[in-house]
Structures are given as C-alpha cells and as structure tokens.
Design a protein around this motif. Structure first.
Motif, PDB file in Angstrom:
ATOM      1  N   GLN A  59      36.821 -37.964  -0.937  1.00  0.00           N
ATOM      2  CA  GLN A  59      37.594 -37.619  -2.141  1.00  0.00           C
ATOM      3  C   GLN A  59      37.356 -38.595  -3.297  1.00  0.00           C
ATOM      4  O   GLN A  59      37.252 -38.197  -4.451  1.00  0.00           O
ATOM      5  N   TRP A  60      37.267 -39.885  -2.962  1.00  0.00           N
ATOM      6  CA  TRP A  60      37.127 -40.893  -4.025  1.00  0.00           C
ATOM      7  C   TRP A  60      35.782 -40.824  -4.738  1.00  0.00           C
ATOM      8  O   TRP A  60      35.598 -41.452  -5.779  1.00  0.00           O
ATOM      9  N   MET A  61      34.845 -40.033  -4.194  1.00  0.00           N
ATOM     10  CA  MET A  61      33.508 -39.928  -4.797  1.00  0.00           C
ATOM     11  C   MET A  61      33.426 -38.804  -5.819  1.00  0.00           C
ATOM     12  O   MET A  61      32.360 -38.532  -6.380  1.00  0.00           O
ATOM     13  N   GLU A  62      34.571 -38.148  -6.054  1.00  0.00           N
ATOM     14  CA  GLU A  62      34.582 -36.944  -6.881  1.00  0.00           C
ATOM     15  C   GLU A  62      34.171 -37.215  -8.327  1.00  0.00           C
ATOM     16  O   GLU A  62      34.556 -38.221  -8.926  1.00  0.00           O
ATOM     17  N   GLY A  63      33.406 -36.287  -8.879  1.00  0.00           N
ATOM     18  CA  GLY A  63      33.076 -36.282 -10.299  1.00  0.00           C
ATOM     19  C   GLY A  63      33.725 -35.053 -10.899  1.00  0.00           C
ATOM     20  O   GLY A  63      34.896 -35.043 -11.269  1.00  0.00           O
ATOM     21  N   GLY A  64      32.992 -33.922 -10.939  1.00  0.00           N
ATOM     22  CA  GLY A  64      33.609 -32.637 -11.259  1.00  0.00           C
ATOM     23  C   GLY A  64      34.570 -32.272 -10.140  1.00  0.00           C
ATOM     24  O   GLY A  64      34.480 -32.826  -9.027  1.00  0.00           O
ATOM     25  N   PRO A  65      35.521 -31.342 -10.420  1.00  0.00           N
ATOM     26  CA  PRO A  65      36.531 -31.043  -9.410  1.00  0.00           C
ATOM     27  C   PRO A  65      35.914 -30.559  -8.096  1.00  0.00           C
ATOM     28  O   PRO A  65      35.213 -29.559  -8.062  1.00  0.00           O
ATOM     29  N   GLY A  66      36.143 -31.327  -7.041  1.00  0.00           N
ATOM     30  CA  GLY A  66      35.697 -30.930  -5.708  1.00  0.00           C
ATOM     31  C   GLY A  66      34.254 -31.228  -5.386  1.00  0.00           C
ATOM     32  O   GLY A  66      33.782 -30.876  -4.301  1.00  0.00           O
ATOM     33  N   VAL A  67      33.557 -31.895  -6.306  1.00  0.00           N
ATOM     34  CA  VAL A  67      32.134 -32.191  -6.033  1.00  0.00           C
ATOM     35  C   VAL A  67      31.822 -33.660  -6.325  1.00  0.00           C
ATOM     36  O   VAL A  67      32.537 -34.333  -7.065  1.00  0.00           O
ATOM     37  N   ILE A  68      30.725 -34.112  -5.747  1.00  0.00           N
ATOM     38  CA  ILE A  68      30.363 -35.531  -5.863  1.00  0.00           C
ATOM     39  C   ILE A  68      29.990 -35.900  -7.314  1.00  0.00           C
ATOM     40  O   ILE A  68      29.438 -35.065  -8.053  1.00  0.00           O
TER      41      ILE A  68
END
Ligand SMILES: CCCCCCCCCC(=O)SCCNC(=O)CCNC(=O)[C@H](O)C(C)(C)COP(=O)(O)OP(=O)(O)OC[C@H]1O[C@@H](n2cnc3c(N)ncnc32)[C@H](O)[C@@H]1OP(=O)(O)O
Length: 176
Positions: A59-68
């Motif tokens: 989760q902490w790697m998220e950029g755009g919602p729900g993606v890396i």
C-alpha cells in the motif's frame, strides 16, 4: 551500447545461480535489510549474467490510486540491474537509467524483477531489466541501465560517515 565489447566472465567468488546476493549496503534503499523505509529486496543470482528478485507491491508504494508509483518501480529496477556488476567483480553505480512503463502495476500483486548484463566495455556495464506479474511473456515494465564500476572505498570515502551504519563501516566490517 558500443560495438566493441569486452568478454564477460563471472567472477569466481560471486554468488552461484540460486544463491542470495549480499546487499549493496545494509542501508541501501533497494536491498538493504536494515533500511527502515526501503524496498528490502532479496536478490538471487541467476544463470549467466542475471539477477532476480520478487517484490510485494504494498500500500505504501502507491502512486496513482491502487497502483505502484513509477519512482518506486524505477528504484527497484535500478537496484536489481545495479546488482549485476557484482557478477563480474567490483560494484558499479548507475550513470544512466531509462524505464518504459508498459502496464499499471496493482497494489497487492507480486512484482517479479529480472536484470541481465548485455555487455561490458571497460568500466561501463550495460544492462536491461524486466518486470512482470508472474507471466514473463507479459512484461509490465522494461528498463536499461548503464553502471560504471568504482572502488567503493575511494568512491564513498567522503560520504560514508553520513550513513546510519557509518560506525560499522568505519569499524572494519564494510558492507559496501
Ligand atoms: C557498494 C556499492 C554501491 C552500489 C550502489 C548501487 C545502488 C543502486 C544503483 C544506484 O542507485 S547508484 C546511485 C546513483 N549514481 C551515482 O551516484 C553515480 C554518480 N556518478 C559518479 O559518481 C561518476 O560519474 C562516476 C564515478 C560513476 C564516473 O566518474 P569517473 O570520473 O570515475 O569516470 P568517467 O567520468 O571517466 O566515466 C567512466 C566511463 O563511464 C562513461 N560514462 C560516465 N557517465 C556516463 C553516462 N551518464 N552515460 C554513459 N556513460 C557514461 C564515461 O564516458 C567513461 O567511459 P569510457 O570508458 O568510454 O571513457
């Protein structure tokens, strides 16, 4: 990549295929086991001139919602490609990194990372990296990186005391 390349030879003391590779540095953002905010990638030597790792996309790697986040992915590819010089001998540092983002990479999946040395000319090591989600035929990212080998004691001499593990490195147990 230049036309005239050196012959590649695995260093006799490097990890054998299937063995874990020693981290660049215990505090390395990519592979350091003691980096509190790092990726903590465990890397394995592969056949030939390859290195592999798996990374759970958290989760902490998220950029755009729900993606890396692309920077996290780039860091992971940089670090896995940056481990390949060790297959030949002295470590290398990144001088060039190029990443193609092919598909969104969802949080919750496991990213499979693979890097390979394409060629070497003097201190320059040319590499490629590929990331997929379990099907190597369907890459989600590709990268190319150039690494230049360094004498770590010289290269990091002015900076090692900034490391959270400086005392350990200064104390004669360098992980560089
Ligand atoms: C314990 C080991 C630690 C490893 C950590 C790996 C972590 C993961 C990878 C990273 O993130 S590393 C961090 C980011 N990278 C850096 O901080 C490197 C910063 N750059 C430098 O410190 C210097 O540019 C470097 C020491 C690499 C080279 O400087 P030098 O003065 O020693 O060499 P020189 O400039 O003559 O370059 C050597 C060769 O590389 C070539 N080169 C340099 N920069 C280049 C570039 N950007 N692209 C392509 N080739 C390049 C250069 O043309 C030359 O080619 P030739 O052999 O043909 O003459």
């Amino acid at each position: 990549m230049p036309d005239e390349l050196d012959v590649l030879e695995r260093h006799p003391k490097t990890a054998k295929p299937g063995e874990v590779m020693r981290p660049h540095n215990l505090m390395c953002f990519g592979c350091g086991a003691e980096s509190p905010h790092g990726l903590q990638l465990e890397m394995y030597a592969g056949e030939g001139f390859t290195v592999e790792a798996k990374m759970p996309v958290e989760q902490w790697m998220e950029g755009g919602p729900g993606v890396i986040h692309g920077g996290i992915l780039s860091s992971a590819l940089d670090d896995v490609m940056g481990m390949t010089p060790r297959l030949l001998g002295p470590p290398g540092v990144t001088v060039h990194l190029q990443v193609d983002f092919l598909q969104p990479i969802p949080v919750g999946k496991t990213l499979h990372l693979r890097a390979e040395i394409l060629g070497r000319q003097r201190r320059k090591i040319y590499t490629e990296g590929v990331a997929h989600l379990g099907d190597p035929e369907r890459p989600v990212a590709r990268a190319n990186g150039v690494f230049v080998t360094v004498d770590v004691r010289e290269h990091f001499a002015e900076h090692v005391e900034n490391s959270a593990k400086a005392a350990e490195y200064m104390g004669g147990k360098p992980q560089l």
